[in-house]
Write an enzyme that holds these catalytic residues in place. Structure first.
Site, PDB file in Angstrom:
ATOM      1  N   HIS A  21       0.737  -1.077   0.105  1.00  0.00           N
ATOM      2  CA  HIS A  21      -0.118   0.037   0.043  1.00  0.00           C
ATOM      3  C   HIS A  21       0.832   1.208   0.074  1.00  0.00           C
ATOM      4  O   HIS A  21       1.984   1.319   0.055  1.00  0.00           O
ATOM      5  CB  HIS A  21      -1.034   0.084   1.349  1.00  0.00           C
ATOM      6  CG  HIS A  21      -0.074  -0.052   2.371  1.00  0.00           C
ATOM      7  ND1 HIS A  21      -0.430  -1.300   3.420  1.00  0.00           N
ATOM      8  CD2 HIS A  21       0.514   0.693   3.283  1.00  0.00           C
ATOM      9  CE1 HIS A  21       0.509  -1.127   4.427  1.00  0.00           C
ATOM     10  NE2 HIS A  21       0.972   0.025   4.146  1.00  0.00           N
TER      11      HIS A  21
HETATM   12  C1  T46 Z   1       2.893   0.518   6.843  1.00  0.00           C
HETATM   13  C2  T46 Z   1       3.610  -0.783   7.338  1.00  0.00           C
HETATM   14  C3  T46 Z   1       5.125  -0.434   7.104  1.00  0.00           C
HETATM   15  C4  T46 Z   1      -4.698  -0.730  13.156  1.00  0.00           C
HETATM   16  O1  T46 Z   1      -5.845  -0.828  13.601  1.00  0.00           O
HETATM   17  N1  T46 Z   1      -3.891   0.541  13.549  1.00  0.00           N
HETATM   18  C5  T46 Z   1      -2.836   0.549  13.158  1.00  0.00           C
HETATM   19  O2  T46 Z   1      -1.996   1.687  13.602  1.00  0.00           O
HETATM   20  C6  T46 Z   1      -2.097  -0.142  12.170  1.00  0.00           C
HETATM   21  C7  T46 Z   1      -0.833   0.239  11.533  1.00  0.00           C
HETATM   22  C8  T46 Z   1      -2.744  -0.987  11.594  1.00  0.00           C
HETATM   23  N2  T46 Z   1      -4.147  -1.363  11.942  1.00  0.00           N
HETATM   24  C9  T46 Z   1      -5.035  -2.395  11.506  1.00  0.00           C
HETATM   25  C10 T46 Z   1      -5.397  -2.208  10.090  1.00  0.00           C
HETATM   26  C11 T46 Z   1      -5.478  -3.688   9.637  1.00  0.00           C
HETATM   27  O3  T46 Z   1      -6.713  -4.113  10.007  1.00  0.00           O
HETATM   28  O4  T46 Z   1      -4.283  -3.617  11.514  1.00  0.00           O
HETATM   29  C12 T46 Z   1      -4.536  -4.280  10.526  1.00  0.00           C
HETATM   30  C13 T46 Z   1      -3.235  -4.670   9.899  1.00  0.00           C
HETATM   31  O5  T46 Z   1      -2.480  -3.597   9.105  1.00  0.00           O
HETATM   32  P1  T46 Z   1      -1.975  -3.646   7.685  1.00  0.00           P
HETATM   33  O6  T46 Z   1      -2.391  -4.819   6.940  1.00  0.00           O
HETATM   34  O7  T46 Z   1      -1.986  -2.252   7.074  1.00  0.00           O
HETATM   35  O8  T46 Z   1      -0.202  -4.046   8.411  1.00  0.00           O
HETATM   36  P2  T46 Z   1       0.805  -3.953   7.343  1.00  0.00           P
HETATM   37  O9  T46 Z   1       2.026  -4.484   8.417  1.00  0.00           O
HETATM   38  O10 T46 Z   1       0.883  -4.416   6.223  1.00  0.00           O
HETATM   39  O11 T46 Z   1       1.489  -2.330   7.344  1.00  0.00           O
HETATM   40  C14 T46 Z   1       1.624  -1.480   8.252  1.00  0.00           C
HETATM   41  C15 T46 Z   1       0.822  -0.289   8.331  1.00  0.00           C
HETATM   42  O12 T46 Z   1      -0.648  -0.410   8.269  1.00  0.00           O
HETATM   43  C16 T46 Z   1       1.414   0.598   7.130  1.00  0.00           C
HETATM   44  O13 T46 Z   1       0.815   1.938   7.231  1.00  0.00           O
HETATM   45  O14 T46 Z   1       3.290   1.322   6.095  1.00  0.00           O
HETATM   46  O15 T46 Z   1       3.040  -1.192   8.385  1.00  0.00           O
END
Ligand code: T46
Length: 136
Positions: free
Chosen positions: A54
């Site tokens: 993303h």
């Molecule tokens: C990024 C990379 C490096 C939350 O509820 N609060 C939060 O602060 C975050 C970061 C995520 N979430 C929820 C949203 C999704 O339902 O946790 C779940 C997993 O998030 P995501 O799939 O976006 O996780 P990553 O590791 O793929 O990405 C994260 C960050 O979201 C993103 O901003 O740049 O780490």
């Protein structure tokens, strides 16, 4: 469109070493060029997992391999580079408007992220074609 090199930066953090080990620290607006509104971390990452996939519209982030190592693939929509993080006293500043994917996690790796704002799903672009259109 901005050059990929303008959208990220590796920043070396202070490291205080003595016989008890190392200590590094991060101060907002000093070692990271933004006010830190949120800290999160990913851990217990299974081998072969891929995270990210993303871009953010406004969010600045600073990623540190607090434990282990991983690759961060950075994509401006025009150019793509891979940055390997494996040092707890070096962080990767990622500015808005950059697609990122994170993979090649070593066993026991921990990704610590400092972010310039609270979590807001509206700030994400989670589809690569939409990201390419956003960057036009
Ligand atoms: C990024 C990379 C490096 C939350 O509820 N609060 C939060 O602060 C975050 C970061 C995520 N979430 C929820 C949203 C999704 O339902 O946790 C779940 C997993 O998030 P995501 O799939 O976006 O996780 P990553 O590791 O793929 O990405 C994260 C960050 O979201 C993103 O901003 O740049 O780490």
């Amino acid at each position: 469109m901005s050059d990929l090199k303008d959208l990220y930066r590796l920043i070396e953090l202070p490291k205080i070493t003595d016989s008890r080990g190392n200590l590094s620290f991060i101060e907002e607006n000093e070692h990271v060029p933004f006010e830190i509104k949120r800290v999160y971390y990913t851990y217990d990452i299974p081998s072969g997992a891929e995270r990210g996939g993303h871009a953010h519209k406004k969010l600045y982030q600073f990623l540190i391999a607090i434990g282990g190592s991983f690759d961060v693939i950075l994509d401006s929509g025009k150019e793509r580079e891979t940055v390997f993080l494996n040092n707890p006293n070096v962080g990767l500043l990622i500015k808005p408007g950059i697609w990122r994917e994170i993979n090649n996690f070593s066993a026991g790796s921990v990704v610590l992220v400092l972010a310039s704002d609270v979590y807001d799903e509206d700030d994400y672009i989670r589809n690569y074609d939409n990201f390419k259109k956003y960057k036009l």
